[in-house]
Write a protein that holds these residues in place. Structure first.
Motif, PDB file in Angstrom:
ATOM      1  N   MET A 107      17.474   9.109   5.258  1.00 59.56           N
ATOM      2  CA  MET A 107      18.652   8.307   4.553  1.00 59.56           C
ATOM      3  C   MET A 107      18.100   8.366   3.216  1.00 59.56           C
ATOM      4  SD  MET A 107      19.775   5.903   7.739  1.00 59.56           S
ATOM      5  CE  MET A 107      18.180   4.639   7.788  1.00 59.56           C
ATOM      6  N   GLY A 108      17.010   9.272   3.283  1.00 55.71           N
ATOM      7  CA  GLY A 108      17.269   8.887   1.195  1.00 55.71           C
ATOM      8  C   GLY A 108      16.391   8.804   0.167  1.00 55.71           C
ATOM      9  N   ILE A 109      15.689   7.724   1.624  1.00 54.90           N
ATOM     10  CA  ILE A 109      14.228   6.898   0.974  1.00 54.90           C
ATOM     11  C   ILE A 109      12.899   7.955   1.867  1.00 54.90           C
ATOM     12  CG2 ILE A 109      13.083   4.698   1.619  1.00 54.90           C
ATOM     13  CD1 ILE A 109      16.174   3.830   2.097  1.00 54.90           C
ATOM     14  N   THR A 110      11.804   8.343   0.446  1.00 51.60           N
ATOM     15  CA  THR A 110      10.467   8.319   1.143  1.00 51.60           C
ATOM     16  C   THR A 110       9.696   7.668   1.649  1.00 51.60           C
ATOM     17  OG1 THR A 110      10.837   9.585  -0.659  1.00 51.60           O
ATOM     18  CG2 THR A 110       8.502  10.066   0.140  1.00 51.60           C
ATOM     19  N   ILE A 111       9.479   7.733   3.219  1.00 52.80           N
ATOM     20  CA  ILE A 111       8.199   6.561   4.095  1.00 52.80           C
ATOM     21  C   ILE A 111       6.786   6.830   3.342  1.00 52.80           C
ATOM     22  CG2 ILE A 111       8.613   5.820   6.232  1.00 52.80           C
ATOM     23  CD1 ILE A 111      11.332   5.311   5.083  1.00 52.80           C
ATOM     24  N   ALA A 112       6.266   6.123   2.783  1.00 53.12           N
ATOM     25  CA  ALA A 112       5.041   6.266   2.429  1.00 53.12           C
ATOM     26  C   ALA A 112       4.566   5.994   4.227  1.00 53.12           C
ATOM     27  CB  ALA A 112       4.582   5.066   2.170  1.00 53.12           C
ATOM     28  N   PRO A 113       2.841   6.665   4.495  1.00 57.90           N
ATOM     29  CA  PRO A 113       1.957   6.833   5.175  1.00 57.90           C
ATOM     30  C   PRO A 113       1.999   5.191   6.089  1.00 57.90           C
ATOM     31  CG  PRO A 113       1.280   8.800   4.251  1.00 57.90           C
ATOM     32  CD  PRO A 113       2.154   7.462   3.002  1.00 57.90           C
ATOM     33  N   GLN A 114       1.490   4.535   5.315  1.00 58.00           N
ATOM     34  CA  GLN A 114       1.236   3.073   5.727  1.00 58.00           C
ATOM     35  C   GLN A 114       2.165   2.013   6.180  1.00 58.00           C
ATOM     36  OE1 GLN A 114       0.780   4.486   2.494  1.00 58.00           O
ATOM     37  NE2 GLN A 114      -1.547   4.071   1.942  1.00 58.00           N
ATOM     38  N   TRP A 115       3.682   2.585   5.494  1.00 60.07           N
ATOM     39  CA  TRP A 115       5.043   2.623   5.914  1.00 60.07           C
ATOM     40  C   TRP A 115       5.130   2.012   7.942  1.00 60.07           C
ATOM     41  CZ3 TRP A 115       8.712   3.257   1.493  1.00 60.07           C
ATOM     42  CH2 TRP A 115       8.376   2.705   0.673  1.00 60.07           C
ATOM     43  N   ILE A 116       4.964   3.203   7.831  1.00 64.58           N
ATOM     44  CA  ILE A 116       4.832   4.198   9.521  1.00 64.58           C
ATOM     45  C   ILE A 116       4.371   3.072  10.207  1.00 64.58           C
ATOM     46  CG2 ILE A 116       4.506   5.470  11.066  1.00 64.58           C
ATOM     47  CD1 ILE A 116       4.834   7.362   8.935  1.00 64.58           C
ATOM     48  N   GLN A 117       3.030   2.107   9.893  1.00 62.70           N
ATOM     49  CA  GLN A 117       1.714   1.588  10.076  1.00 62.70           C
ATOM     50  C   GLN A 117       2.629  -0.041  10.590  1.00 62.70           C
ATOM     51  OE1 GLN A 117      -2.516   1.534   9.890  1.00 62.70           O
ATOM     52  NE2 GLN A 117      -1.998   3.508   8.612  1.00 62.70           N
ATOM     53  N   ASN A 118       3.429  -0.111   9.533  1.00 56.46           N
ATOM     54  CA  ASN A 118       4.039  -1.487  10.257  1.00 56.46           C
ATOM     55  C   ASN A 118       4.809  -1.314  11.330  1.00 56.46           C
ATOM     56  OD1 ASN A 118       3.563  -3.423   7.927  1.00 56.46           O
ATOM     57  ND2 ASN A 118       4.819  -2.877   6.165  1.00 56.46           N
ATOM     58  N   ILE A 119       5.682  -0.398  12.228  1.00 51.94           N
ATOM     59  CA  ILE A 119       6.278  -0.343  13.298  1.00 51.94           C
ATOM     60  C   ILE A 119       5.221  -0.809  13.778  1.00 51.94           C
ATOM     61  CG2 ILE A 119       7.221   1.226  15.122  1.00 51.94           C
ATOM     62  CD1 ILE A 119       7.939   3.219  12.898  1.00 51.94           C
ATOM     63  N   ASN A 120       3.642  -1.269  14.197  1.00 54.40           N
ATOM     64  CA  ASN A 120       3.456  -1.534  14.869  1.00 54.40           C
ATOM     65  C   ASN A 120       4.035  -2.979  14.741  1.00 54.40           C
ATOM     66  OD1 ASN A 120       0.316  -3.282  15.192  1.00 54.40           O
ATOM     67  ND2 ASN A 120       0.550  -2.053  16.612  1.00 54.40           N
ATOM     68  N   THR A 121       3.170  -3.546  13.649  1.00 50.75           N
ATOM     69  CA  THR A 121       3.064  -5.033  13.181  1.00 50.75           C
ATOM     70  C   THR A 121       5.246  -5.356  13.862  1.00 50.75           C
ATOM     71  OG1 THR A 121       2.127  -4.848  11.243  1.00 50.75           O
ATOM     72  CG2 THR A 121       3.678  -6.794  11.430  1.00 50.75           C
ATOM     73  N   ALA A 152       0.588  -1.101   0.269  1.00 57.18           N
ATOM     74  CA  ALA A 152      -0.265   0.012   0.358  1.00 57.18           C
ATOM     75  C   ALA A 152       0.936   1.237  -0.042  1.00 57.18           C
ATOM     76  CB  ALA A 152      -0.934   0.112   1.216  1.00 57.18           C
ATOM     77  N   GLY A 153       2.132   1.370   1.033  1.00 54.75           N
ATOM     78  CA  GLY A 153       3.048   2.072   0.721  1.00 54.75           C
ATOM     79  C   GLY A 153       2.814   2.515  -0.227  1.00 54.75           C
ATOM     80  N   TYR A 154       4.375   1.562  -0.942  1.00 53.71           N
ATOM     81  CA  TYR A 154       4.995   1.466  -2.068  1.00 53.71           C
ATOM     82  C   TYR A 154       4.004   2.403  -3.843  1.00 53.71           C
ATOM     83  CZ  TYR A 154       6.563   0.318  -7.076  1.00 53.71           C
ATOM     84  OH  TYR A 154       7.025   0.011  -8.483  1.00 53.71           O
ATOM     85  N   TYR A 155       2.674   1.900  -3.290  1.00 47.34           N
ATOM     86  CA  TYR A 155       1.470   2.697  -3.981  1.00 47.34           C
ATOM     87  C   TYR A 155       1.252   3.835  -4.558  1.00 47.34           C
ATOM     88  CZ  TYR A 155       1.527  -1.534  -7.205  1.00 47.34           C
ATOM     89  OH  TYR A 155       1.300  -2.537  -8.378  1.00 47.34           O
TER      90      TYR A 155
END
Length: 500
Positions: free
Chosen positions: A310-324, A165-168
């Motif tokens: 670090m040069g990478i754009t973090i998608a909002p959905q990826w932040i939720q993977n911190i929980n996982t 989801a974050g990738y798209y």
């Protein structure tokens, strides 16, 4: 491990009942679509369909409330009318069609797609758990391990779903994203069909019916599914009314439980019911804050967080993977820590864990105003603040979520266990609605607004929510001795004091 011990171990087929391994992989793909919609719906409706943040979070509130509310109904429908296996397949088909409709990019198809998806998702989540539990006899010691693997499969599905989801999301290619979600449903359906015989129900009321009785119940169940789709679609279109209805229903259930508790005769059971009511009310605020992740907190991450790391754009959905990640890694570590502390005489029980969970999630939200106050001249908040906020929230979840359902068996009298289990699920549904209300208090990100203009609004709301959770944690902390007396009967209390 010695060669002798290896030789004495039972064959793999005897250690893993038929169907349990298949359900693990089915769970992964069955979770993908829900993870995509859960993490993307608010962003999709605001950025693609032009909804306001308040409208989008109101729909998300209904989505969460009815998803959890339908779980209990799904268990009844699967076990008594359609079979869990059949209901799961129909649910996956509805979810797949729903995702394809949402992918079309029109508002009309959004509501029909959500109606289909929510009907399928809400009803069939219970089916996998029911199919899995029937693979074991009641005394089988392998049951707990199987459910741990099942939970791991679900979290793996969430991780993959959030990641894709974050990738798209970075390119806002929502059509491809929702078609990916539909493909996940297709794969889950195919896997279930390939293992059709081994995942069959073995012990449900439906199996006691004659062929004619089964056909009648099957027809009734199909009719229910057909009716549910337009009903849920309509409820989603009238989100404000639906949210008010959920809140009103929650209040009625609470009043009814209070009435039952007051009238209940056995004193020990009455005390435990009173403890349940206090803990359930306390947990309501926890879950209301926790479910801000796909609502207001996600919009804050999208617009006000510097997501370049670090040069990478973090998608909002990826932040939720911190929980996982925290759940998967932190769960076993927390279990080890608590076992060691208990061995040393620490009393870590339900009241203490509920209080600590509120303290952690409150601290997680209080980090965000600190990050906002330390933002640079552009107003963009450093990514580390929201990352640590999610870490604290996730550890709070570990303290409260695993024991939530387990405490029903201890605190609820046998004749009220179904009612109290349903009310516990309703707590999560009501919390989803409250989350949408809290999100509506946050900045709406109208055209032309700058980060510096919206930061104060976010800081105020996060601060109020965080301090409210901390205050409630303190109240529950003060009530711990009372709650322990309510939960433990006189004999248990003496044993606990002797152990201490």
């Amino acid at each position: 491990m010695s060669l002798a011990s290896t030789a004495n171990r039972p064959p793999l087929k005897e250690r893993i009942p038929q169907g349990a391994a298949a359900l693990f992989f089915i769970q992964i793909f069955a979770t993908l679509a829900f993870a995509v919609l859960y993490s993307t719906l608010v962003l999709y409706t605001t950025k693609k369909l032009g909804f306001t943040a308040k409208e989008a979070t109101a729909i998300m509130g209904v989505f969460g409330a009815f998803n959890y509310g339908l779980h209990l109904f799904g268990g009844c429908l699967g076990g008594r009318f359609l079979s869990n296996r059949n209901l799961f397949i129909f649910g996956m088909i509805l979810q797949g069609i729903g995702c394809a409709l949402i992918a079309s990019g029109t508002v009309a198809n959004l509501y029909w797609g959500l109606g289909m998806f929510l009907t399928g998702s809400g009803l069939n989540v219970t089916c996998i758990n029911m199919m899995l539990t029937q693979r074991f006899t009641p005394e089988d010691p392998r049951r707990e391990t199987a459910f741990i693997w099942n939970y791991a499969g679900m979290n793996l599905g969430f991780f993959i779903g959030f990641a894709v989801a974050g990738y798209y999301q970075l390119s806002e290619n929502y059509h491809a994203l929702f078609m990916f979600a539909a493909i996940g449903n297709v794969i889950a359906t195919v896997l279930a069909l390939l293992r059709w015989k081994v995942i069959a129900d073995t012990d449900t009321p439906l199996l006691q019916q004659s062929s004619a009785g089964f056909r009648i119940r099957f027809g009734i169940a199909i009719l229910i599914l057909i009716v549910l789709v337009p009903v849920i679609r309509s409820l989603l279109q009238h989100a404000d009314f639906s949210n008010s209805f959920v809140i009103s229903l929650g209040i009625l259930v609470l009043l009814f439980l209070i009435f039952l508790t007051v009238r209940h005769k056995p004193l020990d059971e009455k005390k435990r019911m009173a403890a349940y009511l206090i803990l359930a009310l306390g947990s309501l605020l926890f879950w209301s804050l926790y479910q801000l992740a796909p609502m207001g907190l996600e919009l804050f991450a999208e617009y006000n967080i510097d997501r370049h790391v670090m040069g990478i754009t973090i998608a909002p959905q990826w932040i939720q993977n911190i929980n996982t990640i925290v759940i998967v890694i932190g769960g076993p570590l927390m279990t080890i820590l608590f076992n060691k502390l208990r061995e040393r005489g620490w009393r870590i029980d339900i009241p203490l864990q509920f209080s600590l969970s509120l303290l952690l999630i409150g601290a997680g939200f209080l980090l965000l105003p600190m990050g906002i106050s330390l933002a640079g001249p552009t107003g963009m908040v450093a990514f580390s603040w929201i990352a640590w906020s999610y870490v604290l929230q996730s550890f709070g979840e570990l303290l409260i979520s695993p024991i939530g359902y387990a405490m029903i068996g201890r605190l609820a009298p046998s004749r009220y266990q179904g009612l109290m289990m349903g009310s516990w699920m309703m707590v999560t549904g009501v919390a989803s609605v409250l989350s949408s209300y809290f999100s509506g208090l946050m900045p709406q990100h109208t055209a032309g607004q700058t980060v510096l203009e919206t930061n104060p609004g976010y800081s105020t709301v996060f601060g109020h929510l965080g301090w409210s959770a901390v205050a409630l944690a303190v109240v529950l902390g003060i009530l711990i001795p009372l709650l322990r007396r309510l939960i433990n009967n006189s004999q248990e209390q003496k044993q606990a004091e002797a152990s201490a």
